[in-house]
Design an enzyme around this catalytic site. Sequence first.
Site, PDB file in Angstrom:
ATOM      1  N   SER A 135     -17.852   9.064 -62.796  1.00  0.00           N
ATOM      2  CA  SER A 135     -16.863   8.731 -63.726  1.00  0.00           C
ATOM      3  C   SER A 135     -15.539   7.549 -63.167  1.00  0.00           C
ATOM      4  CB  SER A 135     -15.736  10.225 -64.061  1.00  0.00           C
ATOM      5  OG  SER A 135     -15.400  10.392 -62.516  1.00  0.00           O
ATOM      6  N   ALA A 138     -18.124   1.780 -63.840  1.00  0.00           N
ATOM      7  CA  ALA A 138     -18.969   1.991 -64.180  1.00  0.00           C
ATOM      8  C   ALA A 138     -19.524   2.744 -65.072  1.00  0.00           C
ATOM      9  CB  ALA A 138     -20.071   1.813 -62.903  1.00  0.00           C
ATOM     10  N   ALA A 188      -8.509   1.434 -55.927  1.00  0.00           N
ATOM     11  CA  ALA A 188      -9.030  -0.161 -56.405  1.00  0.00           C
ATOM     12  C   ALA A 188      -7.485  -0.746 -56.230  1.00  0.00           C
ATOM     13  CB  ALA A 188      -9.738  -0.360 -56.873  1.00  0.00           C
ATOM     14  N   GLN A 189      -7.386  -1.420 -55.426  1.00  0.00           N
ATOM     15  CA  GLN A 189      -5.555  -2.078 -55.430  1.00  0.00           C
ATOM     16  C   GLN A 189      -5.059  -3.440 -55.937  1.00  0.00           C
ATOM     17  OE1 GLN A 189      -3.945  -1.567 -51.241  1.00  0.00           O
ATOM     18  NE2 GLN A 189      -4.347   0.036 -51.445  1.00  0.00           N
ATOM     19  N   GLY A 221      -7.032  -6.391 -57.696  1.00  0.00           N
ATOM     20  CA  GLY A 221      -6.874  -6.148 -58.668  1.00  0.00           C
ATOM     21  C   GLY A 221      -8.255  -6.946 -58.551  1.00  0.00           C
ATOM     22  N   GLU A 281      -6.978 -14.161 -53.161  1.00  0.00           N
ATOM     23  CA  GLU A 281      -7.611 -12.750 -52.008  1.00  0.00           C
ATOM     24  C   GLU A 281      -8.607 -13.763 -51.513  1.00  0.00           C
ATOM     25  OE1 GLU A 281      -8.801  -9.600 -53.828  1.00  0.00           O
ATOM     26  OE2 GLU A 281      -7.524  -8.514 -54.293  1.00  0.00           O
ATOM     27  N   ASP A 285     -24.884   9.370 -52.702  1.00  0.00           N
ATOM     28  CA  ASP A 285     -25.945   9.707 -53.316  1.00  0.00           C
ATOM     29  C   ASP A 285     -26.500   9.400 -54.509  1.00  0.00           C
ATOM     30  OD1 ASP A 285     -24.358  11.575 -52.176  1.00  0.00           O
ATOM     31  OD2 ASP A 285     -23.039  12.299 -54.148  1.00  0.00           O
ATOM     32  N   HIS A 343     -13.310  -4.199 -44.524  1.00  0.00           N
ATOM     33  CA  HIS A 343     -11.934  -4.386 -45.091  1.00  0.00           C
ATOM     34  C   HIS A 343     -11.192  -4.522 -43.612  1.00  0.00           C
ATOM     35  CE1 HIS A 343      -7.985  -5.612 -47.272  1.00  0.00           C
ATOM     36  NE2 HIS A 343      -8.673  -5.222 -47.759  1.00  0.00           N
ATOM     37  N   ARG A 353     -13.478 -12.290 -45.951  1.00  0.00           N
ATOM     38  CA  ARG A 353     -13.786 -10.980 -45.252  1.00  0.00           C
ATOM     39  C   ARG A 353     -14.137 -10.499 -43.907  1.00  0.00           C
ATOM     40  NH1 ARG A 353     -12.878  -6.797 -49.889  1.00  0.00           N
ATOM     41  NH2 ARG A 353     -11.140  -7.957 -50.763  1.00  0.00           N
ATOM     42  N   HIS A 413     -15.932  -0.155 -46.042  1.00  0.00           N
ATOM     43  CA  HIS A 413     -15.085  -0.079 -47.641  1.00  0.00           C
ATOM     44  C   HIS A 413     -16.185  -0.610 -48.493  1.00  0.00           C
ATOM     45  CE1 HIS A 413     -12.039  -1.586 -50.045  1.00  0.00           C
ATOM     46  NE2 HIS A 413     -12.918  -2.911 -50.254  1.00  0.00           N
ATOM     47  N   GLU A 454     -20.818  -0.114 -57.805  1.00  0.00           N
ATOM     48  CA  GLU A 454     -20.858  -0.322 -55.954  1.00  0.00           C
ATOM     49  C   GLU A 454     -22.611   0.399 -55.858  1.00  0.00           C
ATOM     50  OE1 GLU A 454     -17.410   0.211 -54.191  1.00  0.00           O
ATOM     51  OE2 GLU A 454     -18.967   0.680 -52.512  1.00  0.00           O
ATOM     52  N   ARG A 488     -19.249  -9.135 -49.614  1.00  0.00           N
ATOM     53  CA  ARG A 488     -18.299  -9.509 -51.260  1.00  0.00           C
ATOM     54  C   ARG A 488     -17.221 -10.476 -51.345  1.00  0.00           C
ATOM     55  NH1 ARG A 488     -14.533  -6.153 -54.087  1.00  0.00           N
ATOM     56  NH2 ARG A 488     -14.696  -4.763 -52.115  1.00  0.00           N
ATOM     57  N   SER A 495     -15.707  -6.961 -57.005  1.00  0.00           N
ATOM     58  CA  SER A 495     -16.222  -5.141 -57.750  1.00  0.00           C
ATOM     59  C   SER A 495     -16.114  -4.924 -58.604  1.00  0.00           C
ATOM     60  CB  SER A 495     -16.931  -4.517 -56.387  1.00  0.00           C
ATOM     61  OG  SER A 495     -16.154  -4.350 -56.311  1.00  0.00           O
TER      62      SER A 495
HETATM   63  P1  FAD Z   1     -16.759   4.655 -57.862  1.00  0.00           P
HETATM   64  O1  FAD Z   1     -15.470   4.384 -58.848  1.00  0.00           O
HETATM   65  O2  FAD Z   1     -17.087   4.774 -56.819  1.00  0.00           O
HETATM   66  O3  FAD Z   1     -17.141   6.211 -58.788  1.00  0.00           O
HETATM   67  C1  FAD Z   1     -18.016   6.906 -58.410  1.00  0.00           C
HETATM   68  C2  FAD Z   1     -18.404   8.414 -58.832  1.00  0.00           C
HETATM   69  O4  FAD Z   1     -19.956   8.722 -59.112  1.00  0.00           O
HETATM   70  C3  FAD Z   1     -17.386   9.001 -58.701  1.00  0.00           C
HETATM   71  O5  FAD Z   1     -16.517   9.708 -59.589  1.00  0.00           O
HETATM   72  C4  FAD Z   1     -17.844  10.440 -58.039  1.00  0.00           C
HETATM   73  O6  FAD Z   1     -17.575  11.895 -58.049  1.00  0.00           O
HETATM   74  C5  FAD Z   1     -19.492  10.542 -58.697  1.00  0.00           C
HETATM   75  N1  FAD Z   1     -20.239  10.262 -57.791  1.00  0.00           N
HETATM   76  C6  FAD Z   1     -21.251  10.155 -57.355  1.00  0.00           C
HETATM   77  N2  FAD Z   1     -22.157  11.052 -56.561  1.00  0.00           N
HETATM   78  C7  FAD Z   1     -22.000  11.782 -57.317  1.00  0.00           C
HETATM   79  C8  FAD Z   1     -23.427  13.054 -57.773  1.00  0.00           C
HETATM   80  N3  FAD Z   1     -24.215  12.943 -56.723  1.00  0.00           N
HETATM   81  N4  FAD Z   1     -22.853  13.570 -58.827  1.00  0.00           N
HETATM   82  C9  FAD Z   1     -22.422  13.921 -59.640  1.00  0.00           C
HETATM   83  N5  FAD Z   1     -20.786  12.488 -59.457  1.00  0.00           N
HETATM   84  C10 FAD Z   1     -21.064  11.463 -58.817  1.00  0.00           C
HETATM   85  N6  FAD Z   1     -12.919  -3.655 -55.802  1.00  0.00           N
HETATM   86  C11 FAD Z   1     -12.023  -4.814 -56.950  1.00  0.00           C
HETATM   87  O7  FAD Z   1     -13.069  -5.380 -57.364  1.00  0.00           O
HETATM   88  N7  FAD Z   1     -10.260  -4.757 -56.061  1.00  0.00           N
HETATM   89  C12 FAD Z   1     -10.362  -4.308 -55.605  1.00  0.00           C
HETATM   90  O8  FAD Z   1      -9.126  -4.968 -55.509  1.00  0.00           O
HETATM   91  C13 FAD Z   1     -10.712  -3.193 -54.760  1.00  0.00           C
HETATM   92  N8  FAD Z   1     -10.138  -2.277 -54.228  1.00  0.00           N
HETATM   93  C14 FAD Z   1     -10.534  -1.162 -53.361  1.00  0.00           C
HETATM   94  C15 FAD Z   1      -9.847  -0.406 -52.835  1.00  0.00           C
HETATM   95  C16 FAD Z   1     -10.373   0.727 -51.845  1.00  0.00           C
HETATM   96  C17 FAD Z   1      -9.519   1.687 -51.450  1.00  0.00           C
HETATM   97  C18 FAD Z   1     -11.354   0.333 -52.414  1.00  0.00           C
HETATM   98  C19 FAD Z   1     -12.345   2.297 -51.734  1.00  0.00           C
HETATM   99  C20 FAD Z   1     -11.836  -0.018 -53.051  1.00  0.00           C
HETATM  100  C21 FAD Z   1     -12.332  -1.305 -53.428  1.00  0.00           C
HETATM  101  N9  FAD Z   1     -12.763  -1.748 -54.000  1.00  0.00           N
HETATM  102  C22 FAD Z   1     -11.919  -2.745 -54.655  1.00  0.00           C
HETATM  103  C23 FAD Z   1     -13.878  -2.137 -54.723  1.00  0.00           C
HETATM  104  C24 FAD Z   1     -13.810  -0.693 -56.095  1.00  0.00           C
HETATM  105  O9  FAD Z   1     -13.115  -0.429 -56.417  1.00  0.00           O
HETATM  106  C25 FAD Z   1     -15.957  -0.032 -56.347  1.00  0.00           C
HETATM  107  O10 FAD Z   1     -16.366  -0.801 -55.679  1.00  0.00           O
HETATM  108  C26 FAD Z   1     -15.535  -0.207 -57.876  1.00  0.00           C
HETATM  109  O11 FAD Z   1     -14.161   0.809 -58.025  1.00  0.00           O
HETATM  110  C27 FAD Z   1     -16.679   1.060 -57.518  1.00  0.00           C
HETATM  111  O12 FAD Z   1     -16.937   1.360 -59.087  1.00  0.00           O
HETATM  112  P2  FAD Z   1     -18.378   2.432 -59.577  1.00  0.00           P
HETATM  113  O13 FAD Z   1     -17.507   2.985 -60.991  1.00  0.00           O
HETATM  114  O14 FAD Z   1     -19.533   2.553 -59.371  1.00  0.00           O
HETATM  115  O15 FAD Z   1     -17.879   4.251 -58.023  1.00  0.00           O
HETATM  116  C1  SIN Z   2      -8.316  -5.397 -51.775  1.00  0.00           C
HETATM  117  O1  SIN Z   2      -7.220  -5.351 -52.639  1.00  0.00           O
HETATM  118  O2  SIN Z   2      -8.034  -6.006 -50.695  1.00  0.00           O
HETATM  119  C2  SIN Z   2      -9.589  -5.098 -52.139  1.00  0.00           C
HETATM  120  C3  SIN Z   2      -9.818  -5.889 -52.650  1.00  0.00           C
HETATM  121  C4  SIN Z   2     -11.778  -5.533 -52.928  1.00  0.00           C
HETATM  122  O3  SIN Z   2     -12.169  -4.797 -52.486  1.00  0.00           O
HETATM  123  O4  SIN Z   2     -12.035  -6.340 -53.651  1.00  0.00           O
END
Ligand code: FAD
Ligand code: SIN
Length: 531
Positions: free
Chosen positions: A11, A14, A51-52, A54, A119, A226, A247, A295, A356, A380, A391, A396
């Site tokens: 959730s 993606a 995510a901070q 943007g 950035e 997972d 990071h 990075r 990260h 991701e 990246r 992302s």
């Molecule tokens: P996620 O948002 O991680 O969602 C994964 C979901 O899957 C979660 O709900 C989790 O509970 C669920 N899940 C996992 N395994 C299971 C399972 N076995 N069964 C059921 N549910 C499961 N990217 C940017 O582009 N810009 C940014 O500014 C940025 N800042 C960031 C800052 C931080 C601190 C972090 C950690 C990451 C940052 N990133 C940033 C990276 C970006 O946030 C992630 O790559 C992106 O949000 C991933 O989205 P996603 O939907 O693929 O996965």
């Molecule tokens: C950050 O805000 O520095 C994270 C950005 C990213 O992971 O893309």
Amino acid sequence: MKKVDFLVVGSGIAGLSYALKLCEHFESKKRDVNICILTKAEQFESNTQYAQGGIAAVIDKEDSYQQHIEDTLVAGAFLNDEEVVRMVVEEGPDRINELIRWGANFDKGKDGQYDLAKEGGHSDHRILHHKDITGKEIQRALLEKVQKRKNVELLNHLFAIDLITQHHLGEKVTRNRADKQCFGIYALNKISGEVETILAKVTLLATGGVGQVYRTTTNPSVATGDGIAMTYRAKGEVKGMEFVQFHPTAFYNPTQKGHAFLITEALRGAGAILRNHKGENFMKKYDSRGSLAPRDIVARAIDAEMKKGGQEHLWLDASDISQDELNNHFPSIFQKCLEYGVDITKDWIPVAPAAHYMCGGIEVDKKGRTTIHNLLASGECTYTGLHGANRLASNSLLEAAVYAHESCQTAIQLFDHTDFQIGVPQWNKEGTTVAEEMVLISQSRSDLQAVMSNYVGIVRSDERLNRAFARTALIFEETEALYRKTSLSLPLCELRNLINITYLIISAAKERKENVGLHFSIDNEVLETSS
Ligand code: FAD
Ligand code: SIN
């Protein structure tokens, strides 16, 4: 046995944007379908939430697709798939408009135009943000929309254990078998302790990152790789796992284990400077782009400076940024640092690199298709070819939004030609009756994290990788033995997945014989690139 048309695991941005798109499509066709989203914790818990900085996209009139494409290729050391880079960059503005239509707010300047941040590795200002909590804002908007849809069921605390394939029908499934198919998922209900069988016509994995394989990570505890591990066990293809992004600037707090608070790169974009313990602005020694180099370069430079000085952290100096800018753009960092006793208007922030982002993952094509039929993936947990060896910041969230869109189109096409599989057995729990011994699992998890942090971090070597391989092989054997006799639990399932992920990272790192992007071994040659 539950049957759903579309099953979504995860959730974050993606999973939620894919589900919303499916809803909109079938509503417009006046067709009734059911969509089920599983998530292993509370629905808001994800990498997206934290995510901070943007989301990157070409919005500024002075900017161009070509520049964004080039920046992405340079950051990725040209190991990217150029066609994918072009597709993602050119679709960017449409996906941003969609997020805005769904209710996500991005900050604007006094002139009414979007306030675009900069950035590392970006040649222009192109990061849309909501203060310094962009992910939280996107997640809020998407969750609010999804919760209003009658045909979407959002199930918290349901942990996907394994994909259901022909293997569960008693057939032999190998990596070479071309007609592998996904029929749904076995999922552990964390509340009841029972394993549920969920059959689906189309399954999407959107399970996020793997940060928890390391001791210090910006990722929350749910990030245990997972989806990647499940796909690998089901004999699907996984790629690019040696490219783990650290990071450069997580808040250094030796008393806090696990989840490290991020200090966004946008703070450097606004003028903050990295300093060593002598107070020197050392980054120019390593790269002409200074604190705003990509990075991989900044994290390695910090690591080198820390090793040279024997310190566990360096400093980030944001004292030249105006109070106004700090209040408006970085309120959550300002507040969090104050809680840690650091007033960023005058004090330097203690920072160190932290695991990260996983650039590799489940191999998907441009339509979000994995190598297993009726299994799609986005976000991701995937390897799309966008990031190459490293990246580019803020690419992302963009990638996840674009691939949710592409996967949705694929799912719509698959839906009309697919039926539920018959003859799928319930989960076999025979022989797994012993109550778990938590200490065995938690100790193995922290052993694994220590091995990965010490031997498979920013700087690697043949010897470190060999050691890591041997140590993790032992943990693997112990854990498999435990898994065969113990009643199923979330910590045990996560540990198995983490072990799979370490195996994939170490093997890929051992195979890559040149230093490129995020992979650096003192025993390798440097691959010459034009970055
Ligand atoms: P996620 O948002 O991680 O969602 C994964 C979901 O899957 C979660 O709900 C989790 O509970 C669920 N899940 C996992 N395994 C299971 C399972 N076995 N069964 C059921 N549910 C499961 N990217 C940017 O582009 N810009 C940014 O500014 C940025 N800042 C960031 C800052 C931080 C601190 C972090 C950690 C990451 C940052 N990133 C940033 C990276 C970006 O946030 C992630 O790559 C992106 O949000 C991933 O989205 P996603 O939907 O693929 O996965
Ligand atoms: C950050 O805000 O520095 C994270 C950005 C990213 O992971 O893309």
